[in-house]
Design an enzyme around this catalytic site. Structure first.
Site, PDB file in Angstrom:
ATOM      1  N   GLU A 333      32.055 -72.630  75.323  1.00 46.25           N
ATOM      2  CA  GLU A 333      32.160 -74.071  75.062  1.00 46.25           C
ATOM      3  C   GLU A 333      33.636 -74.462  74.973  1.00 46.25           C
ATOM      4  O   GLU A 333      34.080 -75.404  75.633  1.00 46.25           O
ATOM      5  CB  GLU A 333      31.437 -74.391  73.761  1.00 46.25           C
ATOM      6  CG  GLU A 333      31.530 -75.847  73.344  1.00 46.25           C
ATOM      7  CD  GLU A 333      31.005 -76.092  71.943  1.00 46.25           C
ATOM      8  OE1 GLU A 333      30.713 -77.256  71.630  1.00 46.25           O
ATOM      9  OE2 GLU A 333      30.903 -75.130  71.153  1.00 46.25           O
ATOM     10  N   ASP A 367      38.680 -81.630  69.122  1.00 50.92           N
ATOM     11  CA  ASP A 367      37.606 -82.194  68.309  1.00 50.92           C
ATOM     12  C   ASP A 367      37.889 -83.623  67.882  1.00 50.92           C
ATOM     13  O   ASP A 367      36.960 -84.374  67.572  1.00 50.92           O
ATOM     14  CB  ASP A 367      37.394 -81.332  67.057  1.00 50.92           C
ATOM     15  CG  ASP A 367      36.606 -80.069  67.342  1.00 50.92           C
ATOM     16  OD1 ASP A 367      35.966 -79.997  68.392  1.00 50.92           O
ATOM     17  OD2 ASP A 367      36.651 -79.149  66.503  1.00 50.92           O
TER      18      ASP A 367
END
Length: 439
Positions: A333, A367
């Site tokens: 990921e 993020d």
């Protein structure tokens, strides 16, 4: 704390996909739990959702729609520093999303023969934002901004009800919705939220119309609901627990590597943290840093469980070349490259949800404020799937515009191929147009 796997003597017969640590995430095994939930929402609507919210979230509700005043209150009370961080993240994400927008592609194939590849936004989407172990406010941004940029006309968002906040989603999540202008928000979590979006339900204050597409990360029950309802509704992906892989050589800074492994382990006891390195010295130093840094973190038990799990480990490789083979097989990921000439090494990565180059591009940056999207494929799916983007919220339509001259140019080919497939009606649909013109 973190196990070690030595692949330095591995030969060509070794399947790196099997050799590298991987979490157990058996969606099929959860179907028997999730199917009754989705069926209950389909058959009993709001009544079933309220029962399931009480069962799984411990919250008693009379309705699931978040009032407009609750959204406004959450934004008004939002910490100014958090608001500033959200606004910066939104601005960067909007900039990258704007560059992803595709224009119509028009192909002229001759006189009177044109095909247009048109990009059309999805009509209505349901966005899911987790609120279990952590209120993932950043996931509001990562879902909403690309949908808005794509031109989606109707956006609904669901996040689990929180007992400590009176049965509403976490106030920071509500504030982010208000900041982005999302007014349709529901206090529903888990598989029942996905079913609500797929089937639509009547509520005490109106109706939740079914959506065309559901996006957003979630636990195994959310992911399983996506699989169960795929076809009834479009989905982005079946994303499992978060994962990070770091490809590093002896130039990497052990403290940075350890901190980045910890950052993903912090998400979930099932999170995967994998270091692939050419340097046994670095591996030893990272082990020492993990011992030191984990002890100083807030979520010690969660992190220790993730790092000690079968899904995490340090993989020793002969050289960067073998390391590339390993990380391409793993298809992480998140993949960090902390090597000499990191940009050159990164250019050879084929399989990853997102790639972070060098010592100053940690996954934490992605993020929140890198401008990239953090809703990414997991479990090796990066070998065939992409992260969430504007493209996920659009679909392609071919528009075929031929006149008589354009059709005449290929009429014989069409009829020949139709007859080769024993479909004479197809051929007749072309011939009739010219027969009529000759009468």
């Amino acid at each position: 704390m973190i196990r070690r796997i030595d692949l330095r003597d591995a030969d060509a017969s070794v399947d790196y996909r099997q050799a590298v640590p991987r979490a157990d995430f058996d969606v099929e095994a959860a179907v028997h739990v999730v199917k009754p939930i989705t069926d209950a929402v389909r058959d009993r609507g709001l009544e079933a959702i309220l029962e399931l919210n009480a069962k799984f979230d411990g919250v008693e509700q009379s309705d699931i729609a978040v009032p407009a005043e609750a959204l406004a209150k959450a934004l008004a009370e939002l910490d100014p520093q958090i608001r500033a961080g959200l606004e910066e993240s939104i601005a960067r994400l909007r900039a990258t999303c704007a560059n992803e927008l595709e224009t119509d592609a028009v192909t002229d194939l001759g006189p009177g023969a044109r095909v247009t590849h048109r990009k059309v936004p999805v009509g209505r989407v349901g966005l899911y934002v987790p609120g279990g172990l952590a209120p993932l406010v950043s996931s509001v941004l990562m879902n909403v901004v690309p949908a808005q940029t794509a031109g989606v006309g109707s956006i609904a968002l669901a996040s689990p009800p929180q007992k400590e906040f009176g049965g509403l989603p976490h106030p920071t999540i509500l504030a982010a919705c208000a900041l982005l202008g999302v007014e349709e928000v529901y206090a529903v979590g888990g598989a029942q939220a996905i079913a609500m979006f797929a089937y639509g339900v009547e509520t005490s204050s109106g109706r939740v119309d079914r959506v065309d597409l559901v996006t957003g990360p979630g636990n195994i029950y959310v992911v399983t609901a996506k699989r169960v309802l795929k076809g009834q509704v479009g989905i982005d992906s079946e994303a499992g627990p978060t994962e990070i892989a770091i490809l590093a050589d002896d130039t990497a800074e052990a403290a940075y590597v350890a901190a980045d492994l910890i950052s993903q382990a912090e998400h979930d006891p099932l999170a995967a943290s994998v270091l692939v390195t050419t340097s046994e010295r670095l591996a030893d130093e990272v082990d020492a840093e993990l011992d030191k840094q984990v002890a100083a973190t807030k979520h010690v038990e969660r992190i220790r469980t993730a790092l000690a799990g079968k899904q995490s480990g340090t993989v020793l490789v002969r050289d960067v070349e073998q390391g590339l083979d390993v990380v391409n097989a793993y298809a992480a990921e998140h993949l960090e490259i902390q090597t000499q000439n990191a940009d050159v090494v990164a250019s050879r990565v084929r399989n990853a949800g997102a790639v972070f180059i060098g010592s100053f591009a940690p996954v934490s940056l992605g993020d929140y404020c890198a401008g990239s999207n953090h809703v990414l494929p997991t479990g090796g799916c990066a070998c065939h799937s992409s992260g969430l983007s504007v493209r996920a919220f659009t679909k392609s339509v071919h528009v075929v515009d031929y006149d008589r001259e354009g059709l005449a140019k290929v009429a014989d080919h069409v009829t020949t191929l139709a007859e080769a497939e024993d479909l004479p009606g197809h051929a007749a649909a072309v011939r009739v147009r010219f027969a009529a013109g000759e009468e």
